[in-house]
Structure formats: structure tokens, C-alpha cells
Design an enzyme around this catalytic site. Structure first.
Site, PDB file in Angstrom:
ATOM      1  N   LYS A 177      38.955  62.826  14.788  1.00  0.00           N
ATOM      2  CA  LYS A 177      39.206  64.279  14.858  1.00  0.00           C
ATOM      3  C   LYS A 177      40.666  64.552  15.201  1.00  0.00           C
ATOM      4  CE  LYS A 177      38.241  66.744  18.748  1.00  0.00           C
ATOM      5  NZ  LYS A 177      39.362  67.594  19.167  1.00  0.00           N
ATOM      6  N   ASN A 178      41.140  63.886  16.261  1.00  0.00           N
ATOM      7  CA  ASN A 178      42.478  64.217  16.750  1.00  0.00           C
ATOM      8  C   ASN A 178      43.591  63.716  15.837  1.00  0.00           C
ATOM      9  OD1 ASN A 178      41.330  65.530  18.853  1.00  0.00           O
ATOM     10  ND2 ASN A 178      41.918  64.059  20.437  1.00  0.00           N
ATOM     11  N   CYS A 209      41.378  76.946  28.949  1.00  0.00           N
ATOM     12  CA  CYS A 209      40.094  76.443  28.455  1.00  0.00           C
ATOM     13  C   CYS A 209      39.361  75.760  29.594  1.00  0.00           C
ATOM     14  CB  CYS A 209      40.276  75.535  27.258  1.00  0.00           C
ATOM     15  SG  CYS A 209      40.778  73.895  27.692  1.00  0.00           S
ATOM     16  N   ARG A 257      46.263  74.722  30.205  1.00  0.00           N
ATOM     17  CA  ARG A 257      46.858  73.939  29.101  1.00  0.00           C
ATOM     18  C   ARG A 257      48.025  74.700  28.489  1.00  0.00           C
ATOM     19  NH1 ARG A 257      42.034  71.356  25.581  1.00  0.00           N
ATOM     20  NH2 ARG A 257      43.663  69.967  24.845  1.00  0.00           N
ATOM     21  N   ASP A 306      39.864  61.728  27.478  1.00  0.00           N
ATOM     22  CA  ASP A 306      38.719  62.138  26.650  1.00  0.00           C
ATOM     23  C   ASP A 306      37.495  61.242  26.862  1.00  0.00           C
ATOM     24  OD1 ASP A 306      40.100  64.256  25.685  1.00  0.00           O
ATOM     25  OD2 ASP A 306      40.509  63.418  23.705  1.00  0.00           O
ATOM     26  N   ARG A 326      31.779  70.287  17.970  1.00  0.00           N
ATOM     27  CA  ARG A 326      33.204  70.471  17.651  1.00  0.00           C
ATOM     28  C   ARG A 326      33.863  69.129  17.355  1.00  0.00           C
ATOM     29  NH1 ARG A 326      36.362  72.253  22.185  1.00  0.00           N
ATOM     30  NH2 ARG A 326      37.844  71.372  20.751  1.00  0.00           N
TER      31      ARG A 326
HETATM   32  C1  UD1 Z   1      45.356  66.262  23.061  1.00  0.00           C
HETATM   33  C2  UD1 Z   1      43.997  65.988  22.505  1.00  0.00           C
HETATM   34  C3  UD1 Z   1      42.942  66.052  23.593  1.00  0.00           C
HETATM   35  C4  UD1 Z   1      43.315  65.133  24.728  1.00  0.00           C
HETATM   36  C5  UD1 Z   1      44.743  65.368  25.196  1.00  0.00           C
HETATM   37  C6  UD1 Z   1      45.218  64.336  26.197  1.00  0.00           C
HETATM   38  C7  UD1 Z   1      44.155  66.773  20.233  1.00  0.00           C
HETATM   39  C8  UD1 Z   1      43.752  67.780  19.229  1.00  0.00           C
HETATM   40  N1  UD1 Z   1      43.720  66.972  21.468  1.00  0.00           N
HETATM   41  O1  UD1 Z   1      45.359  67.586  23.596  1.00  0.00           O
HETATM   42  O2  UD1 Z   1      41.694  65.658  23.031  1.00  0.00           O
HETATM   43  O3  UD1 Z   1      42.438  65.347  25.826  1.00  0.00           O
HETATM   44  O4  UD1 Z   1      45.643  65.314  24.089  1.00  0.00           O
HETATM   45  O5  UD1 Z   1      45.108  63.050  25.667  1.00  0.00           O
HETATM   46  O6  UD1 Z   1      44.800  65.796  19.926  1.00  0.00           O
HETATM   47  N2  UD1 Z   1      51.170  70.018  29.013  1.00  0.00           N
HETATM   48  C9  UD1 Z   1      52.199  70.782  29.541  1.00  0.00           C
HETATM   49  N3  UD1 Z   1      52.972  71.512  28.675  1.00  0.00           N
HETATM   50  C10 UD1 Z   1      52.794  71.491  27.323  1.00  0.00           C
HETATM   51  C11 UD1 Z   1      51.749  70.698  26.791  1.00  0.00           C
HETATM   52  C12 UD1 Z   1      50.953  69.973  27.670  1.00  0.00           C
HETATM   53  O7  UD1 Z   1      52.398  70.818  30.760  1.00  0.00           O
HETATM   54  O8  UD1 Z   1      53.540  72.162  26.604  1.00  0.00           O
HETATM   55  C13 UD1 Z   1      50.299  69.225  29.927  1.00  0.00           C
HETATM   56  C14 UD1 Z   1      48.820  69.596  29.788  1.00  0.00           C
HETATM   57  O9  UD1 Z   1      48.477  70.695  30.607  1.00  0.00           O
HETATM   58  C15 UD1 Z   1      48.147  68.305  30.226  1.00  0.00           C
HETATM   59  C16 UD1 Z   1      49.096  67.229  29.692  1.00  0.00           C
HETATM   60  O10 UD1 Z   1      50.345  67.882  29.489  1.00  0.00           O
HETATM   61  O11 UD1 Z   1      48.097  68.220  31.632  1.00  0.00           O
HETATM   62  C17 UD1 Z   1      48.651  66.585  28.411  1.00  0.00           C
HETATM   63  O12 UD1 Z   1      48.319  67.601  27.457  1.00  0.00           O
HETATM   64  P1  UD1 Z   1      48.487  67.381  25.904  1.00  0.00           P
HETATM   65  O13 UD1 Z   1      48.796  65.955  25.624  1.00  0.00           O
HETATM   66  O14 UD1 Z   1      49.427  68.402  25.370  1.00  0.00           O
HETATM   67  O15 UD1 Z   1      47.042  67.712  25.372  1.00  0.00           O
HETATM   68  P2  UD1 Z   1      46.736  68.297  23.934  1.00  0.00           P
HETATM   69  O16 UD1 Z   1      47.779  67.851  22.988  1.00  0.00           O
HETATM   70  O17 UD1 Z   1      46.451  69.763  24.042  1.00  0.00           O
END
Ligand code: UD1
Length: 447
Positions: free
Chosen positions: A22-23, A123, A128, A321, A413
Site C-alpha cells: 500500500k505505502n 488522525c 501528524r 506500523d 483501508r
Molecule cells: C508513513 C506511512 C505510515 C507510517 C509512517 C511512519 C504512508 C502512506 N504512510 O506516514 O504508514 O506509519 O510513515 O513509518 O507511507 N512529522 C513531522 N513533520 C512533517 C511530517 C512528519 O513532524 O512534516 C513527524 C510525524 O508527526 C511523525 C514522524 O514525523 O511523528 C514520522 O511521520 P511520517 O514519516 O511523515 O509519516 P507519514 O509519511 O505520514
């Protein structure tokens, strides 16, 4: 809304095939916005999130269709083609259903020079933010403003920059994806530091390179991208889903089963093998043939489970995850252990639900503390998010008697036909429409 009725106690046995990731699928589908000509993606799983992203892409003027893949019965390929490049709005209605929709932001700015994309909002697994995405895109020259819950961006041609993606909790997976995509069409050279090393980001880089992008360092924390003028039509096979594979491995372990998994990439599961082996599970990696070698995983009957602490961290660490599923598994290991989440420290909504089954588990800050080994008994359960739903399914498979798990749409999902796969392995699990609050209660305990 669907629910699951699970009667625990049946060891899983047999062979199961893991679906496409998925990811990996979601950002690669978003990257199709940047390709001049047809994109063909094999191995995209049938999931609610894939449907949502297809709808986002359609509202952005992309044609998205599924066709049977040549030479296979059940597989189908997703084909994506630009139809109307004037459309640039990804609405709240769609983005709120799936945060990964934010992955269209980089491609829209890079290819069309304009984007209006809803902020995803909070969420169930915690705060996030997308500040790192926005800071990086601004460094590439996009002008961004936030208005009424939307990110509004314009850019002439993006230009390469040196960008540090380190956030308070490490790197960002979809943030790396967004910037990697945008930098592919930027003028000049971009360096992304503290980039995410996740296999799904590597798969995106592989896709982009097959379409003509110039990217070095995929799979390391430093990505170097030399911008190109355009991307060409491409056919790509999505990697298999390491989170689904590990969830099925844990399902086999928690039921004391004997299961063979195929369509797996064992290198992506290093931290999972380590944790399972330390906990006493019997795991075997099987490689057969060559060009390409076929990989399988066997989970056989093992010794009684031992408690083993894990801390969820970015790849190659133990995946956040899988944190909820590991917590469920550890309720079966006699003794005490702690499961920490350093990526999403608030991702613990499964803890009170596991307690409903009789587990001694509580939350302490960014940890679940488990005193494992108590008998689990079937109960009414409520799924709160995608991976928590999987944890509840695992625990219900190990519990005595019947459990009812509601809000299974969270599971749909991100897991392709998980109920059908588990049932084919011998699980006593049934999907029903939640049309009655009364008739699907598990039996009440005696006073
Ligand atoms: C992706 C995955 C999700 C997984 C996560 C962490 C997809 C579609 N989803 O989510 O399944 O759980 O990686 O492996 O690939 N953060 C910030 N600022 C930002 C972005 C993130 O502070 O701009 C923080 C987030 O709050 C979190 C951490 O960084 O604590 C990691 O988040 P991130 O890697 O961005 O998760 P996703 O990409 O949303």
C-alpha cells in the site's frame, strides 16, 4: 459498516500470498501526475486507500483504470494517464479520508506549477504535521500559503536546493516522497538530507528512474537528484507489502500455526525476524531458484513465546506500523515487556481494547506495558485505526470464544482481503454487515 466475528483458537495452517505494498503504491500513483504518457503499475493492491487516491487523481484530471495483467488470472494492473492538466484541486472531502493524498502536492507543483490541496488534519494515531513537506517545497522555490484549511501553492519551474528533512521524530516518509518527486523535475541538483530509507521510498525512486529521473542514494539518508525536463511512460511492479507479511507472520505465531508466505521480500523484514526470533518464534527464510530468486517465509511451531521489548523507529528499525500487532502478540508471552513507539508516541488506542479481552496491558507515556500470559476471552472490540484493527484481529484469533470487532473499514483501508486470507488458513472468522447492535454480541458472562 462491516464487522468481523472471530472465534479464536484455530491454529493457522497453509500457504498465503502477500499483496503489493500500500505505502509504495500510493506515492507512485501520485508520481504519475508527472509522467508524459501512460503509467502501468502491476501489483497495486485492491484497497480502500487505493480507491481514494484514484478518486483524488481523477479529480486532478488523470484517467485511472484497472486492467487484467497479461499472463495472470487474479492480478490486475492499474493504468494512469493525463487527461486534463488544468485541474489542481484536491478537496478536503477526499484528503480527509486518507492523509497520503498529500503526496499529490509535490507532483502538482513540479509538473503543473499550481496546487490547491487540503491539509490532512489530525488522525487517530496522533499529531501528524506536514511542516517538513512545506518547508522543503518552499526551499525548491514554491510559493505556499495556507488558506481556509488548504495549502495553496504556485511555482514557475522549481529549482534544486539542499534540504534537511530531519524532524523531531526522525525523517518523514511521505515528506521524502513529496520532495523526491518534486526535485525530479526541478532545475539543477537537489540534495535531500535525513531522507527516509524506507523500502517504499526506494521503490518510488526505482519507479522514477525507470521513467527517466536521475536519483542517487536511494535507500540511504542522503538522496541526490539531478532534475530532468520530463518523465516518460513506464511500467513498474510494486514491491510486496512488508507490513502485511509481518502481520501474517504474527498471526501464525499467535495461533501456534504453521504457515508459508510467498511474494515476500525478506530483506525488508530484518527487524521483524530479529524480534520474532528473540521472542522464541520459529521462522525460516527460504530462497529458491534465481533470476529472480523466489523468496518465501515459513513460520512453524515454536517454543513458548518469551517477552521481548521493541521500540518502533524509522527503517531499518522496527516499524511503527507493527507496534500494535507486536503488543497483541506479547499478551501471549508469559512475563513483562514494554513496547515503545518513537515515531507516533500516541499510537496506543488498541491498548484499552486489548484489555477488554482480558490482557494485562496499560499505557505509560509512549509505551505499552504488557504483563503477558493471562488467558484472553472473546469480547466486543472497536477498531480505531488501520494497524490497531490488525492487532485486535490477532488477539481475537488467540482468544477463547467469540469476539466481535467493529469499524473494520479501518482494516479495509490497508489490508487486501485479510479476512479471506486468514479464513483460507483455517481461521474461524466471518465478515458481516453491522446492521444490528443486538444480534452480534458475544455471549454475556455469568454474574
Ligand atoms: C508513513 C506511512 C505510515 C507510517 C509512517 C511512519 C504512508 C502512506 N504512510 O506516514 O504508514 O506509519 O510513515 O513509518 O507511507 N512529522 C513531522 N513533520 C512533517 C511530517 C512528519 O513532524 O512534516 C513527524 C510525524 O508527526 C511523525 C514522524 O514525523 O511523528 C514520522 O511521520 P511520517 O514519516 O511523515 O509519516 P507519514 O509519511 O505520514
Amino acid at each position: 459498516m462491516d464487522l468481523f466475528i472471530v472465534r479464536g483458537g484455530s491454529p493457522l495452517r497453509g500457504r498465503v500470498s502477500v499483496s503489493g505494498s500500500k505505502n509504495a503504491s500510493l506515492p507512485i500513483m501520485a508520481a504519475s501526475i508527472m509522467v508524459d504518457g501512460e503509467v502501468t503499475l502491476e501489483g497495486v493492491p485492491h484497497l480502500a486507500d487505493v480507491t481514494t487516491l484514484s478518486q483524488v487523481l481523477q479529480t486532478l484530471g488523470m484517467k485511472v483504470s484497472r486492467r487484467p495483467s497479461p499472463g495472470t488470472d487474479s492480478q490486475s494492473a492499474v493504468e494512469i494517464l493525463i487527461d486534463d492538466e488544468t485541474r489542481c484541486v484536491a478537496s478536503y472531502e477526499l484528503v480527509r479520508r486518507m492523509r497520503a493524498s498529500i503526496c499529490v502536492l509535490g507532483p502538482l507543483l513540479a509538473k503543473r506549477g499550481r496546487a490547491v490541496v487540503s491539509l490532512p488534519g489530525g488522525c487517530n494515531i496522533g499529531d501528524r504535521p506536514i511542516d517538513l513537506h512545506l518547508r522543503g517545497l518552499a526551499a525548491l522555490g514554491a510559493e505556499l500559503r495556507l488558506e481556509r484549511g488548504y495549502v495553496i501553492g504556485v511555482a514557475k519551474r522549481l529549482r534544486g536546493a539542499d534540504i534537511d528533512l530531519a524532524g523531531p521524530r526522525g525523517s518523514t516518509v511521505t515528506g521524502t516522497a513529496n520532495l523526491l518527486m518534486a526535485a525530479t523535475l526541478a532545475k539543477g541538483r537537489t540534495v535531500l538530507r535525513h531522507a527516509s530509507c524506507e523500502p517504499e521510498v526506494v521503490d518510488l525512486a526505482r519507479f522514477l528512474c525507470a521513467a527517466g529521473a536521475k536519483i542517487d542514494g536511494a535507500g540511504t539518508a542522503t538522496l541526490e537528484i539531478t532534475g530532468v525536463e520530463g518523465l516518460e511512460p513506464v511500467r513498474h511492479h510494486i514491491i510486496s507489502d512488508r507490513i502485511e507479511a509481518a502481520t501474517l507472520m504474527m498471526a501464525a505465531v499467535i495461533t501456534g500455526g504453521d504457515v508459508l508466505l510467498d511474494n515476500v521480500i525478506t530483506e525488508h523484514l530484518g527487524s521483524v525476524f530479529e524480534a520474532l526470533q528473540a521472542a522464541g518464534a520459529n521462522t525460516e527464510r527460504i530462497t529458491e531458484g534465481s533470476d529472480p530468486p523466489r523468496q518465501e517465509i515459513r513460520i512453524g511451531p515454536g517454543s513458548p513465546l518469551r517477552p521481548f521489548d521493541v521500540a518502533a523507529n524509522p527503517y531499518p528499525g522496527f516499524p511503527t506500523d507493527l507496534q500494535a500487532q507486536w503488543t497483541a502478540l506479547m499478551t501471549r508471552a508469559v512475563g513483562r515487556c514494554r513496547v515503545r513507539d518513537d515515531v507516533f508516541p500516541d499510537r496506543f488506542l488498541h491498548v484499552p481494547e486489548l484489555a477488554r479481552l482480558g490482557a494485562n496491558v496499560s499505557r505509560s507515556g509512549s509505551c505499552a506495558v504488557i504483563h503477558g500470559g493471562l488467558p484472553l476471552r472473546g469480547a466486543n472490540l472497536m477498531a480505531s485505526d488501520l494497524r490497531a484493527s490488525a492487532a485486535l484481529v490477532l488477539a481475537a484469533l488467540a482468544a477463547e470464544g467469540e469476539s466481535v470487532i467493529r469499524r473494520i473499514y479501518h482494516l479495509d483501508r490497508g489490508y487486501e482481503r485479510l479476512d479471506a486470507k486468514l479464513a483460507a488458513l483455517g481461521a474461524d472468522l466471518e465478515r458481516r454487515t453491522d446492521d444490528s447492535e443486538i444480534t452480534v454480541l458475544p455471549p454475556l458472562p455469568a454474574a
